[in-house]
Scaffold this motif. Sequence first.
Motif, PDB file in Angstrom:
ATOM      1  N   PRO A 126      -0.780  15.721   0.898  1.00 11.77           N
ATOM      2  CA  PRO A 126      -1.194  16.186  -0.434  1.00 11.77           C
ATOM      3  C   PRO A 126      -2.106  15.211  -1.173  1.00 11.77           C
ATOM      4  O   PRO A 126      -3.090  15.603  -1.781  1.00 11.77           O
ATOM      5  N   SER A 127      -1.796  13.920  -1.093  1.00  8.47           N
ATOM      6  CA  SER A 127      -2.555  12.893  -1.808  1.00  8.47           C
ATOM      7  C   SER A 127      -2.568  11.612  -0.995  1.00  8.47           C
ATOM      8  O   SER A 127      -1.506  11.121  -0.596  1.00  8.47           O
ATOM      9  N   GLY A 128      -3.754  11.063  -0.759  1.00  6.30           N
ATOM     10  CA  GLY A 128      -3.850   9.806  -0.017  1.00  6.30           C
ATOM     11  C   GLY A 128      -3.198   8.649  -0.752  1.00  6.30           C
ATOM     12  O   GLY A 128      -2.504   7.828  -0.156  1.00  6.30           O
ATOM     13  N   VAL A 129      -3.399   8.577  -2.061  1.00  5.87           N
ATOM     14  CA  VAL A 129      -2.815   7.493  -2.852  1.00  5.87           C
ATOM     15  C   VAL A 129      -1.289   7.590  -2.818  1.00  5.87           C
ATOM     16  O   VAL A 129      -0.598   6.592  -2.601  1.00  5.87           O
ATOM     17  N   VAL A 130      -0.774   8.796  -3.011  1.00  5.59           N
ATOM     18  CA  VAL A 130       0.679   8.983  -2.978  1.00  5.59           C
ATOM     19  C   VAL A 130       1.215   8.633  -1.587  1.00  5.59           C
ATOM     20  O   VAL A 130       2.272   8.011  -1.464  1.00  5.59           O
ATOM     21  N   ARG A 131       0.487   8.999  -0.531  1.00  4.70           N
ATOM     22  CA  ARG A 131       0.933   8.667   0.830  1.00  4.70           C
ATOM     23  C   ARG A 131       1.027   7.152   1.004  1.00  4.70           C
ATOM     24  O   ARG A 131       1.989   6.652   1.593  1.00  4.70           O
ATOM     25  N   LEU A 132       0.058   6.413   0.486  1.00  2.00           N
ATOM     26  CA  LEU A 132       0.119   4.952   0.574  1.00  2.00           C
ATOM     27  C   LEU A 132       1.331   4.404  -0.180  1.00  2.00           C
ATOM     28  O   LEU A 132       2.001   3.480   0.298  1.00  2.00           O
ATOM     29  N   ILE A 133       1.629   4.977  -1.323  1.00  2.00           N
ATOM     30  CA  ILE A 133       2.807   4.554  -2.090  1.00  2.00           C
ATOM     31  C   ILE A 133       4.071   4.831  -1.277  1.00  2.00           C
ATOM     32  O   ILE A 133       4.943   3.958  -1.144  1.00  2.00           O
ATOM     33  N   GLU A 134       4.166   6.032  -0.714  1.00  2.00           N
ATOM     34  CA  GLU A 134       5.342   6.390   0.086  1.00  2.00           C
ATOM     35  C   GLU A 134       5.527   5.430   1.265  1.00  2.00           C
ATOM     36  O   GLU A 134       6.651   4.979   1.531  1.00  2.00           O
ATOM     37  N   LEU A 135       4.451   5.146   1.955  1.00  2.00           N
ATOM     38  CA  LEU A 135       4.540   4.242   3.105  1.00  2.00           C
ATOM     39  C   LEU A 135       5.009   2.853   2.685  1.00  2.00           C
ATOM     40  O   LEU A 135       5.860   2.247   3.355  1.00  2.00           O
ATOM     41  N   GLN A 136       4.475   2.351   1.571  1.00  2.00           N
ATOM     42  CA  GLN A 136       4.905   1.032   1.095  1.00  2.00           C
ATOM     43  C   GLN A 136       6.369   1.051   0.681  1.00  2.00           C
ATOM     44  O   GLN A 136       7.105   0.099   0.933  1.00  2.00           O
ATOM     45  N   GLU A 137       6.811   2.151   0.082  1.00  2.00           N
ATOM     46  CA  GLU A 137       8.218   2.273  -0.288  1.00  2.00           C
ATOM     47  C   GLU A 137       9.117   2.335   0.946  1.00  2.00           C
ATOM     48  O   GLU A 137      10.284   1.953   0.885  1.00  2.00           O
ATOM     49  N   GLU A 138       8.558   2.788   2.072  1.00  2.00           N
ATOM     50  CA  GLU A 138       9.297   2.846   3.349  1.00  2.00           C
ATOM     51  C   GLU A 138       9.216   1.526   4.105  1.00  2.00           C
ATOM     52  O   GLU A 138       9.686   1.429   5.234  1.00  2.00           O
ATOM     53  N   GLY A 139       8.586   0.520   3.508  1.00  2.00           N
ATOM     54  CA  GLY A 139       8.529  -0.792   4.139  1.00  2.00           C
ATOM     55  C   GLY A 139       7.277  -1.081   4.944  1.00  2.00           C
ATOM     56  O   GLY A 139       7.210  -2.093   5.651  1.00  2.00           O
ATOM     57  N   TYR A 140       6.281  -0.234   4.867  1.00  2.00           N
ATOM     58  CA  TYR A 140       5.030  -0.473   5.570  1.00  2.00           C
ATOM     59  C   TYR A 140       4.259  -1.597   4.874  1.00  2.00           C
ATOM     60  O   TYR A 140       4.203  -1.638   3.648  1.00  2.00           O
ATOM     61  N   ALA A 141       3.663  -2.465   5.679  1.00  2.00           N
ATOM     62  CA  ALA A 141       2.727  -3.448   5.143  1.00  2.00           C
ATOM     63  C   ALA A 141       1.440  -2.699   4.804  1.00  2.00           C
ATOM     64  O   ALA A 141       1.116  -1.692   5.447  1.00  2.00           O
ATOM     65  N   TYR A 142       0.699  -3.185   3.811  1.00  2.00           N
ATOM     66  CA  TYR A 142      -0.517  -2.519   3.355  1.00  2.00           C
ATOM     67  C   TYR A 142      -1.723  -3.377   3.710  1.00  2.00           C
ATOM     68  O   TYR A 142      -1.748  -4.576   3.410  1.00  2.00           O
ATOM     69  N   VAL A 143      -2.709  -2.754   4.337  1.00  2.00           N
ATOM     70  CA  VAL A 143      -3.943  -3.459   4.715  1.00  2.00           C
ATOM     71  C   VAL A 143      -5.124  -2.621   4.246  1.00  2.00           C
ATOM     72  O   VAL A 143      -5.180  -1.421   4.471  1.00  2.00           O
ATOM     73  N   ARG A 144      -6.057  -3.277   3.581  1.00  2.00           N
ATOM     74  CA  ARG A 144      -7.313  -2.628   3.203  1.00  2.00           C
ATOM     75  C   ARG A 144      -8.450  -3.482   3.724  1.00  2.00           C
ATOM     76  O   ARG A 144      -8.707  -4.568   3.216  1.00  2.00           O
ATOM     77  N   PRO A 145      -9.137  -2.997   4.763  1.00  2.00           N
ATOM     78  CA  PRO A 145     -10.217  -3.806   5.360  1.00  2.00           C
ATOM     79  C   PRO A 145     -11.408  -3.961   4.421  1.00  2.00           C
ATOM     80  O   PRO A 145     -11.571  -3.213   3.492  1.00  2.00           O
TER      81      PRO A 145
END
Length: 145
Positions: A126-145
């Motif tokens: 539904p939303s790329g930004v929301v997906r990134l938030i969800e992944l971080q809440e699930e413990g994913y590390a965040y990388v932006r090249p």
Amino acid sequence: MIRSIATAAALAAGLATSALAEGEVHRVAIHVDENDPQVMNMALNNVANVQAHYESIGDEVIVEVVAYGPGLNMFVAGKSPVEDRISAMALEMDNLSFAACGNTHRNMSAKAGAEVPLISEAGIVPSGVVRLIELQEEGYAYVRP
């Protein structure tokens, strides 16, 4: 090859369970929001390097590339400068998924006057930004090249 975000979640759960006895499971979200082939290739280089590193030490890694805004061009069929590379990587890596922002896709399609086709490897969220938030809440590390 992972074709949906639900499949990626199921894979993550399965890898986490099986990896307890073998090694650690790492999770990485890679963010692309620029229509720049150099950035797109850097993101895919990050995927390959992370995979190679964790494989070399016996650990698992789950990677999701999330694209929105101008970065969604990374997943537009026939237009993406990295389409062939994504196809090859998806075939080689069962732990890799691609999430396309539904908001951006809807706006891009409206502007084009027709549905903009995405590569088969990309699942729409539904939303790329929301997906990134969800992944971080699930413990994913965040990388932006």
